[in-house]
Write an enzyme that holds these catalytic residues in place. Structure first.
Site, PDB file in Angstrom:
ATOM      1  N   SER A 225      -5.652  -1.118   7.152  1.00 12.17           N
ATOM      2  CA  SER A 225      -5.581  -0.138   8.300  1.00 12.17           C
ATOM      3  C   SER A 225      -5.574  -0.471   9.698  1.00 12.17           C
ATOM      4  CB  SER A 225      -5.890   1.251   7.967  1.00 12.17           C
ATOM      5  OG  SER A 225      -5.557   2.266   8.710  1.00 12.17           O
ATOM      6  N   ASP A 490       2.888   4.731   1.604  1.00  7.21           N
ATOM      7  CA  ASP A 490       1.640   4.942   2.601  1.00  7.21           C
ATOM      8  C   ASP A 490       2.236   5.645   3.852  1.00  7.21           C
ATOM      9  OD1 ASP A 490      -0.280   4.633   4.587  1.00  7.21           O
ATOM     10  OD2 ASP A 490      -0.714   2.462   3.962  1.00  7.21           O
TER      11      ASP A 490
END
Length: 566
Positions: A225, A490
């Protein structure tokens, strides 16, 4: 007798340390991540739960204090539960790499596992990112670090990010004291750590003091991330220090307004649920525009009739969509709460009424879910339910965001959002939406003005400086031995090099690219103790990572051998 006394004194000092550690209360990692790092931040509820935690700690502190006068067997039982699997170590890190007038250092924590290490093997660094580094320790035990170090005789390190966990360089989280929390300083932290790292001699036996220097050992950086973007930046900006990097769900593209966050939810969520959610949100927006008392009657279905601002009410309704990011292939790690919400929303039942206005059953069901699963978490005090609801879910009072002591850890990532990263999760203006039209960029960015008034040394910009991030490579960032791993559904993939908006890449050993089917957020980072029990698609990506990392390590050894022959 003397031995027993020494043991008792040692136990007493450790118990006192446990008491000291509780002086700055925190919420558990799952709650912290759910409320602040998954979906839209729920700062009011986070703060209310933290205050409740402080009250709970008062009774816990008394219980721990009682141990000081208890028998030694009770103290040993307590200490056995407190002992961590991995010991935190301290690296003296510079408070600022760019201000020559600041020469002080702070303790940047790191954790190390040398159980697989043999000299000559690589060093793996996992970037702790925007949370306590202690939350990343499962990746040392059975996740990506354990997998890669086992495959390569490597040494594994979790490095805590500045300001997070206990790696705090400042006395408060005021605007001025947060000025060293930025991308450039954090990248220099990692570079300085790699260039100057000395392994604890009790844990790692080396033939020479410089055996782990990047000129002698390949260092491979991993992040997921935000930390995934940092992994990519470390490889491209410090190629002499970082031999290779794996950037998982790496948000290398920063963007101020980010309605695309909810696109995978709408695309991959259960069709009946998404259809019901869209129509319900649309109907709710219509009712909120109606004259009194209809908006208040509507909010009462959700347990939020005391919430004065209609936009604050609309914000609470987004909570279930944040559970999409919380999914994981391992049920012990992930959450199925998004599907629990869908089951409630589409459960059918009778239509309801707001006065004379008839409303569909989906609104009634939505209200039931929010009341029972979200509003119920708000701590209540006797005689003041209205103020409690405002405290948990209202955003109109600027003063609630102005506390700057070190317990206010919600201020950290939000500061990075407001200054450099953006990612305000707003309602789309085109096509169907699962968010209220009230959730605009102006509404979302209000917290930046409320929480961070100008200081003497620093002021938060009117608009996040996303170009500071994007000029480091953006969607096109690439380098030899830089891998990008993503999940196909995602909510952050549109901000990564594997975005549908970016130019498609062809995977190779030197530039691996992989998109995990039915994957969400950095699905390759965690693992099981028995890797054979992992789903096939997770075993596949772990096997891929082992293979290209082994090749990268071989390349380093070959290059070093050639250099020695010259």
């Amino acid at each position: 007798m003397l031995l027993s006394t020494l043991i008792l004194l040692s136990a007493s000092s450790l118990i006192n340390a446990a008491l000291a550690a509780k002086s700055r209360p925190t919420l558990d990692a799952l709650t912290h991540r759910e409320l602040l790092l998954t979906g839209r931040p729920q700062i009011g509820l986070w703060k209310a739960l933290l205050r409740q935690r402080e009250q709970d700690l008062e009774s816990e502190d008394q219980s721990i204090s009682d141990l000081l006068t208890s028998d030694i067997s009770s103290q040993h039982a307590f200490l056995s539960k407190q002992k961590p699997q991995y010991e935190a170590h301290c690296f003296p890190q510079l408070i600022s790499h760019f201000d020559p007038t600041i020469i002080e250092t702070f303790c940047q924590r790191y954790w190390l596992d040398a159980s697989s290490y043999k000299e000559g093997g690589p060093v793996f660094v996992l970037d702790g990112g925007e949370t306590s580094g202690a939350d990343r320790l499962p990746f040392l035990e059975k996740g990506i670090l354990q997998i890669l170090s086992n495959a390569t005789n490597g040494l594994s390190i979790v490095l805590e990010h500045r300001y997070y966990g206990e790696s705090i360089p400042v006395p408060s989280f005021s605007t001025d004291d947060l000025r060293f929390l930025n991308n450039a300083e954090a990248l220099e932290d990692s570079a300085y750590f790699i260039a100057n790292f000395k392994a604890p001699s009790l844990l790692v036996s080396l033939s020479s003091s410089d055996a782990l220097h990047p000129s002698n050992t390949p260092w491979i950086y991993y992040g997921g991330s935000y930390a995934g973007a940092r992994a990519a930046h470390m490889r491209t900006q410090y190629p002499d220090l970082v031999w290779g990097a794996i950037a998982s769900s790496a948000v290398t593209h920063a963007q101020v307004d980010f309605p695309q966050y909810f696109d995978p939810v709408q695309r991959y969520g259960p069709e009946e649920c998404i259809s019901a959610l869209r129509s319900t949100i649309k109907a709710i927006d219509v009712i909120l525009d109606m004259p009194a008392p209809l908006p208040t009657l509507l909010k009462s279905l959700f347990g939020l009739e005391q919430l004065e601002d209609n936009t604050d009410f609309a914000d609470v309704l987004v909570t279930p969509t944040g559970y999409w990011q919380a999914k994981n292939w391992d049920p012990a790690v992930g959450s199925t709460e998004f599907y629990n919400f869908c089951d409630t929303l589409t459960a059918g039942g009778s239509d309801g009424h707001l006065g004379l206005l008839k409303i569909p059953a989906e609104i009634v069901n939505y209200g039931k879910y929010i009341k029972e699963r979200v509003v119920s978490r708000c701590p209540r005090s006797e005689g003041s339910p209205a103020s409690d609801i405002e405290d948990c879910f209202g955003t109109q009072d600027d003063s609630k965001y102005r506390q700057t002591d070190l317990s206010e850890t919600w201020r950290l990532w939000q500061f990075q959002v407001c200054t450099q990263w953006g990612y305000f999760q707003t309602a789309t203006t085109d096509g169907p939406s699962i968010l209220s039209k009230r959730l605009t960029l102006e509404r979302d960015s209000k917290i930046c003005r409320q929480a961070y008034p100008p200081g003497k040394y620093f002021s938060v910009p009117a608009i996040p400086d996303v170009e500071e991030i994007n000029r480091r490579g953006d969607y096109a960032i690439e380098a030899d031995r830089l891998a990008f791993i993503d999940g196909d559904r995602d909510p952050w993939r549109s901000m990564t090099p594997n975005s549908d908006l970016a130019e498609a890449r062809k995977s190779s050993v030197n530039k691996p690219v992989h998109i995990i089917f039915d994957g969400v957020h950095h699905y390759d980072e965690n693992g099981l103790t028995n890797h054979e029990e992992e789903p096939a698609r997770i075993r596949d990506v772990h096997e891929l990572e082992k293979l290209f990392v082994q090749e990268w390590v071989a390349q380093f050894k070959e290059e070093k051998a050639r250099a020695m022959q010259v």
